[in-house]
Design a protein around this motif. Structure first.
Motif, PDB file in Angstrom:
ATOM      1  N   ALA A  24      11.824  -6.531 -17.813  1.00 16.50           N
ATOM      2  CA  ALA A  24      10.955  -5.384 -17.566  1.00 16.50           C
ATOM      3  C   ALA A  24       9.494  -5.792 -17.701  1.00 16.50           C
ATOM      4  CB  ALA A  24      11.278  -4.269 -18.551  1.00 16.50           C
ATOM      5  N   SER A  25       8.647  -5.120 -16.944  1.00 18.82           N
ATOM      6  CA  SER A  25       7.220  -5.453 -16.973  1.00 18.82           C
ATOM      7  C   SER A  25       6.520  -4.870 -18.194  1.00 18.82           C
ATOM      8  CB  SER A  25       6.535  -4.949 -15.700  1.00 18.82           C
ATOM      9  OG  SER A  25       6.685  -3.549 -15.586  1.00 18.82           O
ATOM     10  N   GLY A  26       7.223  -4.029 -18.956  1.00 20.14           N
ATOM     11  CA  GLY A  26       6.667  -3.458 -20.168  1.00 20.14           C
ATOM     12  C   GLY A  26       7.769  -3.165 -21.163  1.00 20.14           C
ATOM     13  N   ARG A  27       7.341  -2.801 -22.367  1.00 16.49           N
ATOM     14  CA  ARG A  27       8.322  -2.537 -23.410  1.00 16.49           C
ATOM     15  C   ARG A  27       9.127  -1.282 -23.075  1.00 16.49           C
ATOM     16  NH1 ARG A  27       8.323  -4.666 -28.586  1.00 16.49           N
ATOM     17  NH2 ARG A  27       9.666  -3.576 -30.063  1.00 16.49           N
ATOM     18  N   THR A  28      10.395  -1.284 -23.445  1.00 12.94           N
ATOM     19  CA  THR A  28      11.269  -0.147 -23.166  1.00 12.94           C
ATOM     20  C   THR A  28      11.927   0.343 -24.447  1.00 12.94           C
ATOM     21  OG1 THR A  28      13.225  -1.490 -22.750  1.00 12.94           O
ATOM     22  CG2 THR A  28      11.758  -1.094 -20.875  1.00 12.94           C
ATOM     23  N   TYR A  29      12.498   1.544 -24.400  1.00  9.47           N
ATOM     24  CA  TYR A  29      13.222   2.081 -25.540  1.00  9.47           C
ATOM     25  C   TYR A  29      14.694   1.705 -25.453  1.00  9.47           C
ATOM     26  CZ  TYR A  29      14.628   5.288 -29.189  1.00  9.47           C
ATOM     27  OH  TYR A  29      15.124   5.823 -30.354  1.00  9.47           O
ATOM     28  N   ALA A  30      15.207   1.662 -24.253  1.00 17.10           N
ATOM     29  CA  ALA A  30      16.604   1.295 -24.023  1.00 17.10           C
ATOM     30  C   ALA A  30      16.748   0.741 -22.614  1.00 17.10           C
ATOM     31  CB  ALA A  30      17.529   2.493 -24.217  1.00 17.10           C
ATOM     32  N   MET A  31      17.740  -0.101 -22.433  1.00 15.66           N
ATOM     33  CA  MET A  31      18.031  -0.651 -21.114  1.00 15.66           C
ATOM     34  C   MET A  31      19.530  -0.634 -20.894  1.00 15.66           C
ATOM     35  SD  MET A  31      15.289  -3.802 -20.932  1.00 15.66           S
ATOM     36  CE  MET A  31      15.402  -4.057 -19.154  1.00 15.66           C
ATOM     37  N   ILE A  48      21.961  -0.681 -24.152  1.00 15.57           N
ATOM     38  CA  ILE A  48      21.526  -1.036 -25.494  1.00 15.57           C
ATOM     39  C   ILE A  48      20.253  -0.268 -25.808  1.00 15.57           C
ATOM     40  CG2 ILE A  48      20.267  -3.068 -24.658  1.00 15.57           C
ATOM     41  CD1 ILE A  48      21.053  -4.438 -27.347  1.00 15.57           C
ATOM     42  N   ALA A  49      20.220   0.302 -26.998  1.00 16.05           N
ATOM     43  CA  ALA A  49      19.027   0.993 -27.480  1.00 16.05           C
ATOM     44  C   ALA A  49      18.365   0.080 -28.495  1.00 16.05           C
ATOM     45  CB  ALA A  49      19.417   2.326 -28.111  1.00 16.05           C
ATOM     46  N   TRP A  50      17.121  -0.287 -28.237  1.00 14.75           N
ATOM     47  CA  TRP A  50      16.484  -1.318 -29.047  1.00 14.75           C
ATOM     48  C   TRP A  50      16.217  -0.852 -30.473  1.00 14.75           C
ATOM     49  CZ3 TRP A  50      17.464  -5.258 -26.383  1.00 14.75           C
ATOM     50  CH2 TRP A  50      17.293  -5.296 -24.998  1.00 14.75           C
ATOM     51  N   GLY A  51      15.901   0.385 -30.652  1.00 17.43           N
ATOM     52  CA  GLY A  51      15.502   0.842 -31.985  1.00 17.43           C
ATOM     53  C   GLY A  51      16.561   0.638 -33.047  1.00 17.43           C
ATOM     54  N   ASN A  52      17.781   1.013 -32.747  1.00 13.62           N
ATOM     55  CA  ASN A  52      18.852   0.880 -33.733  1.00 13.62           C
ATOM     56  C   ASN A  52      19.854  -0.210 -33.360  1.00 13.62           C
ATOM     57  OD1 ASN A  52      20.282   2.059 -31.640  1.00 13.62           O
ATOM     58  ND2 ASN A  52      20.192   4.117 -32.546  1.00 13.62           N
ATOM     59  N   GLY A  53      19.669  -0.803 -32.172  1.00 12.77           N
ATOM     60  CA  GLY A  53      20.555  -1.881 -31.751  1.00 12.77           C
ATOM     61  C   GLY A  53      21.922  -1.423 -31.285  1.00 12.77           C
ATOM     62  N   TRP A  54      22.101  -0.123 -31.151  1.00 10.36           N
ATOM     63  CA  TRP A  54      23.398   0.378 -30.721  1.00 10.36           C
ATOM     64  C   TRP A  54      23.669  -0.058 -29.290  1.00 10.36           C
ATOM     65  CZ3 TRP A  54      23.524   6.124 -32.724  1.00 10.36           C
ATOM     66  CH2 TRP A  54      23.564   6.089 -34.114  1.00 10.36           C
ATOM     67  N   THR A  55      24.941  -0.365 -29.040  1.00  7.59           N
ATOM     68  CA  THR A  55      25.367  -0.724 -27.693  1.00  7.59           C
ATOM     69  C   THR A  55      26.459   0.218 -27.226  1.00  7.59           C
ATOM     70  OG1 THR A  55      26.939  -2.330 -28.583  1.00  7.59           O
ATOM     71  CG2 THR A  55      24.760  -3.162 -27.965  1.00  7.59           C
ATOM     72  N   TYR A  56      26.551   0.369 -25.926  1.00  7.71           N
ATOM     73  CA  TYR A  56      27.492   1.280 -25.312  1.00  7.71           C
ATOM     74  C   TYR A  56      28.157   0.563 -24.145  1.00  7.71           C
ATOM     75  CZ  TYR A  56      24.176   4.394 -27.649  1.00  7.71           C
ATOM     76  OH  TYR A  56      23.338   4.984 -28.567  1.00  7.71           O
ATOM     77  N   TYR A  57      29.458   0.784 -23.987  1.00  6.42           N
ATOM     78  CA  TYR A  57      30.199   0.143 -22.907  1.00  6.42           C
ATOM     79  C   TYR A  57      31.142   1.139 -22.246  1.00  6.42           C
ATOM     80  CZ  TYR A  57      28.761  -4.256 -25.084  1.00  6.42           C
ATOM     81  OH  TYR A  57      28.034  -5.278 -25.611  1.00  6.42           O
ATOM     82  N   THR A  58      31.379   0.933 -20.972  1.00  8.72           N
ATOM     83  CA  THR A  58      32.449   1.669 -20.336  1.00  8.72           C
ATOM     84  C   THR A  58      33.763   0.987 -20.720  1.00  8.72           C
ATOM     85  OG1 THR A  58      33.119   2.671 -18.227  1.00  8.72           O
ATOM     86  CG2 THR A  58      32.540   0.355 -18.162  1.00  8.72           C
ATOM     87  N   PRO A  59      34.840   1.740 -20.878  1.00  9.03           N
ATOM     88  CA  PRO A  59      36.083   1.142 -21.388  1.00  9.03           C
ATOM     89  C   PRO A  59      36.607  -0.047 -20.586  1.00  9.03           C
ATOM     90  CG  PRO A  59      36.215   3.523 -21.507  1.00  9.03           C
ATOM     91  CD  PRO A  59      34.948   3.206 -20.777  1.00  9.03           C
ATOM     92  N   SER A  60      36.392  -0.058 -19.297  1.00 12.53           N
ATOM     93  CA  SER A  60      36.966  -1.127 -18.481  1.00 12.53           C
ATOM     94  C   SER A  60      36.324  -2.496 -18.718  1.00 12.53           C
ATOM     95  CB  SER A  60      36.862  -0.768 -16.996  1.00 12.53           C
ATOM     96  OG  SER A  60      35.504  -0.693 -16.593  1.00 12.53           O
ATOM     97  N   VAL A  61      35.160  -2.525 -19.362  1.00 17.47           N
ATOM     98  CA  VAL A  61      34.508  -3.816 -19.607  1.00 17.47           C
ATOM     99  C   VAL A  61      34.450  -4.171 -21.087  1.00 17.47           C
ATOM    100  CG1 VAL A  61      33.089  -3.422 -17.566  1.00 17.47           C
ATOM    101  CG2 VAL A  61      32.109  -2.992 -19.839  1.00 17.47           C
ATOM    102  N   GLU A  62      34.798  -3.228 -21.942  1.00 13.39           N
ATOM    103  CA  GLU A  62      34.713  -3.490 -23.378  1.00 13.39           C
ATOM    104  C   GLU A  62      35.633  -4.655 -23.745  1.00 13.39           C
ATOM    105  OE1 GLU A  62      34.532   0.116 -25.429  1.00 13.39           O
ATOM    106  OE2 GLU A  62      33.484  -0.843 -27.111  1.00 13.39           O
ATOM    107  N   GLY A  63      35.079  -5.593 -24.523  1.00 13.62           N
ATOM    108  CA  GLY A  63      35.834  -6.783 -24.889  1.00 13.62           C
ATOM    109  C   GLY A  63      35.644  -7.938 -23.923  1.00 13.62           C
ATOM    110  N   ARG A  64      35.135  -7.643 -22.731  1.00 13.84           N
ATOM    111  CA  ARG A  64      34.878  -8.708 -21.750  1.00 13.84           C
ATOM    112  C   ARG A  64      33.376  -8.890 -21.519  1.00 13.84           C
ATOM    113  NH1 ARG A  64      36.321  -8.121 -16.543  1.00 13.84           N
ATOM    114  NH2 ARG A  64      36.151  -5.846 -16.577  1.00 13.84           N
TER     115      ARG A  64
END
Length: 122
Positions: A24-31, A48-64
Protein backbone atom coordinates in the motif's frame (compact mmCIF):
# COMPACT_ATOMS: atom_id res chain seq x y z
CA UNK A 1 -6.14 7.85 -1.16
CA UNK A 2 -4.23 4.58 -0.96
CA UNK A 3 -2.92 2.70 -3.95
CA UNK A 4 -2.39 -1.04 -3.79
CA UNK A 5 -0.02 -3.06 -5.92
CA UNK A 6 -0.20 -6.84 -5.93
CA UNK A 7 2.39 -9.33 -7.09
CA UNK A 8 3.16 -13.02 -6.89
CA UNK A 9 0.48 -14.67 -8.98
CA UNK A 10 1.23 -17.34 -11.51
CA UNK A 11 0.61 -20.81 -12.87
CA UNK A 12 1.33 -23.73 -10.57
CA UNK A 13 0.38 -27.37 -10.22
CA UNK A 14 -1.93 -28.82 -7.62
CA UNK A 15 -0.13 -29.21 -4.32
CA UNK A 16 2.28 -26.35 -4.99
CA UNK A 17 2.65 -23.11 -3.06
CA UNK A 18 2.58 -19.42 -3.96
CA UNK A 19 3.00 -16.23 -2.00
CA UNK A 20 1.10 -13.13 -2.95
CA UNK A 21 2.24 -9.69 -1.87
CA UNK A 22 0.43 -6.39 -1.75
CA UNK A 23 2.01 -3.06 -0.95
CA UNK A 24 0.00 0.00 0.00
CA UNK A 25 1.12 3.55 -0.69
CA UNK A 26 0.18 4.54 2.86
CA UNK A 27 -0.47 3.11 6.27
CA UNK A 28 -3.66 1.08 6.66
CA UNK A 29 -5.80 -0.19 9.53
CA UNK A 30 -6.49 -3.57 7.96
CA UNK A 31 -5.81 -5.39 4.72
CA UNK A 32 -7.40 -8.39 3.11
CA UNK A 33 -7.52 -10.67 0.12
CA UNK A 34 -10.51 -11.53 -2.00
CA UNK A 35 -10.75 -13.67 -5.11
CA UNK A 36 -13.00 -14.06 -8.11
CA UNK A 37 -13.06 -17.39 -9.88
CA UNK A 38 -14.35 -17.70 -13.45
CA UNK A 39 -18.14 -17.47 -13.48
CA UNK A 40 -18.37 -16.86 -9.74
CA UNK A 41 -18.86 -13.91 -7.45
CA UNK A 42 -15.99 -12.30 -5.61
CA UNK A 43 -15.38 -14.02 -2.30
CA UNK A 44 -13.46 -13.23 0.86
CA UNK A 45 -10.24 -15.16 1.41
CA UNK A 46 -8.35 -13.71 4.38
CA UNK A 47 -7.80 -10.48 6.30
CA UNK A 48 -5.58 -9.04 8.98
CA UNK A 49 -6.21 -6.13 11.31
CA UNK A 50 -2.92 -4.52 12.25
CA UNK A 51 -3.93 -3.06 15.57
CA UNK A 52 -4.64 -6.31 17.37
CA UNK A 53 -3.08 -8.69 14.85
CA UNK A 54 -6.30 -10.62 14.44
CA UNK A 55 -6.60 -12.69 11.29
CA UNK A 56 -9.65 -13.95 9.49
CA UNK A 57 -10.01 -16.76 6.96
CA UNK A 58 -12.71 -18.28 4.86
CA UNK A 59 -13.14 -21.94 5.86
CA UNK A 60 -11.99 -23.35 2.53
CA UNK A 61 -8.48 -21.93 2.95
CA UNK A 62 -7.99 -22.20 6.70
CA UNK A 63 -4.98 -24.38 7.44
CA UNK A 64 -3.61 -23.93 3.92
CA UNK A 65 -3.30 -20.13 3.58
CA UNK A 66 -1.60 -17.74 5.97
CA UNK A 67 -1.99 -13.98 5.95
CA UNK A 68 0.75 -11.84 7.43
CA UNK A 69 2.40 -8.49 6.96
CA UNK A 70 4.89 -5.90 8.06
CA UNK A 71 4.51 -3.88 11.23
CA UNK A 72 4.06 -0.67 9.30
CA UNK A 73 0.66 -1.75 8.03
CA UNK A 74 1.66 -1.21 4.43
CA UNK A 75 2.45 -4.68 3.14
CA UNK A 76 0.40 -7.83 3.36
CA UNK A 77 1.31 -11.33 2.25
CA UNK A 78 -0.80 -14.35 1.50
CA UNK A 79 1.13 -17.60 1.72
CA UNK A 80 -0.86 -20.22 -0.13
CA UNK A 81 0.07 -23.86 0.38
CA UNK A 82 -1.39 -27.08 -0.95
CA UNK A 83 -3.10 -25.25 -3.76
CA UNK A 84 -5.84 -27.01 -5.69
CA UNK A 85 -7.64 -26.16 -8.94
CA UNK A 86 -10.55 -24.67 -6.97
CA UNK A 87 -8.16 -21.92 -5.84
CA UNK A 88 -7.84 -20.69 -9.42
CA UNK A 89 -9.00 -17.08 -9.48
CA UNK A 90 -7.97 -13.48 -9.75
CA UNK A 91 -6.85 -12.45 -6.29
CA UNK A 92 -7.48 -8.89 -5.15
CA UNK A 93 -5.86 -7.02 -2.33
CA UNK A 94 -8.05 -4.67 -0.30
CA UNK A 95 -7.33 -2.11 2.40
CA UNK A 96 -9.10 0.19 4.81
CA UNK A 97 -7.74 3.08 6.88
CA UNK A 98 -10.35 2.90 9.66
CA UNK A 99 -11.87 0.28 11.87
CA UNK A 100 -14.38 -1.73 9.88
CA UNK A 101 -17.50 -3.56 11.00
CA UNK A 102 -16.76 -6.57 8.87
CA UNK A 103 -13.40 -7.50 7.46
CA UNK A 104 -14.96 -10.50 5.72
CA UNK A 105 -17.06 -8.31 3.48
CA UNK A 106 -15.99 -6.28 0.48
CA UNK A 107 -17.98 -3.40 1.92
CA UNK A 108 -15.49 -3.23 4.77
CA UNK A 109 -12.75 -1.95 2.49
CA UNK A 110 -12.18 1.34 0.71
CA UNK A 111 -9.25 0.56 -1.54
CA UNK A 112 -8.61 -2.21 -4.03
CA UNK A 113 -5.75 -3.47 -6.12
CA UNK A 114 -5.93 -4.43 -9.77
CA UNK A 115 -5.74 -8.15 -9.10
CA UNK A 116 -3.24 -10.91 -9.81
CA UNK A 117 -4.07 -14.17 -11.53
CA UNK A 118 -3.51 -17.48 -9.78
CA UNK A 119 -3.98 -20.60 -11.87
CA UNK A 120 -3.67 -24.07 -10.41
CA UNK A 121 -3.55 -26.97 -12.83
CA UNK A 122 -4.55 -30.49 -11.86
Amino acid sequence: QVQLVESGGGLVQAGDSLRLSCTASGRTYAMGWFRRAPGKDREFVAAIAWGNGWTYYTPSVEGRFTISGDNAGTTVYLQMNTLNPEDTAVYYCAAVRRRSDNYRSASGYDYWGQGTQVTVSS
